[in-house]
Write a protein that holds these residues in place. Structure first.
Motif: not given
Length: 225
Positions: A37, A142, A144, A159-160
């Motif tokens: 991540l 960001y 995940e 999804t990431a």
């Protein structure tokens, strides 16, 4: 951004076939401490870093590095002694700290987590920096998927992913963000995308506005000619 096709509305955004970024800009000794991540988040930050760096950075993630925290909790349950290093990297601002240390940036950074309104909170923070006189700021979004056993609480399948952009005042055009209490006519946003990905797609589209309802609040993003 990561993966590169993240802004495409027609794509499911699955990251299964995308290798993690090399993150060559970060010193190797520090890079080895970065989980997936953090790697994709820092990749987006480095890609958006301009010639006028260092800039204040707002790191925005709804869940952060939950996988690392779950590992620590399982170690405690099993009677193991968790690693102090792993603990220090599990906190929500750890990715921002790695960015600051590796880049040698003395500019401030902030870690934002505001549930389904995380992307809006991040841009409000960036706009506040501009109002205080900062010429520009960077926002890094960001996330995940939540790992078991917390995956049952995820509001959206996803999804990431990671993306970043620079925010600066302009005389005309650009975007604006407003909010209001949801009325009886408010319509909830579709659940096929998490909020920050819908905002990214809006930035890359020709749409005039994007509405995002989160609980009792409605956020409206508008594009100005």
């Amino acid at each position: 951004m990561w993966p590169e096709r993240l802004a495409e509305p027609a794509s499911p955004g699955a990251a299964g076939g995308d290798p993690l970024p090399a993150l060559a800009a970060m010193p190797a000794m520090m890079r080895r401490r970065v989980e997936p991540l953090g790697r994709i988040a820092l990749h987006a930050a480095y890609a958006s870093r301009g010639a006028d760096a260092p800039l204040p950075v707002v790191f925005a993630s709804r869940y952060g590095d939950v996988a690392r925290s779950i590992t620590l909790l399982r170690q405690l349950v099993g009677g193991e002694t968790p690693s102090p290093t792993a603990f220090s990297l599990s906190v929500h601002n750890a990715i921002g700290a790695l960015w600051s240390i590796a880049s040698g940036d003395t500019a401030p950074y902030t870690a934002i987590a505001a549930g389904d309104e995380t992307v809006e909170a991040a841009f409000i923070e960036a706009l506040g920096l501009l109002a205080d006189g900062t010429p520009a700021a960077m926002v890094v979004c960001y996330d995940e998927p939540l790992p078991p056993p917390y995956d049952i609480y995820a509001g959206h399948a996803d999804t990431a992913h990671a993306w970043a952009c620079r925010v600066a005042p302009i005389d005309e055009g650009g975007f604006s963000l407003t909010s209001r209490l949801a009325g009886t006519d408010a319509v909830a946003a579709p659940a096929d995308r998490v909020a920050d990905r819908r905002v990214l797609e809006f930035f890359h589209s020709d749409a005039e506005r994007l509405t995002h309802q989160a609980g009792a609040r409605v956020w409206e993003w508008r594009r100005h000619a």
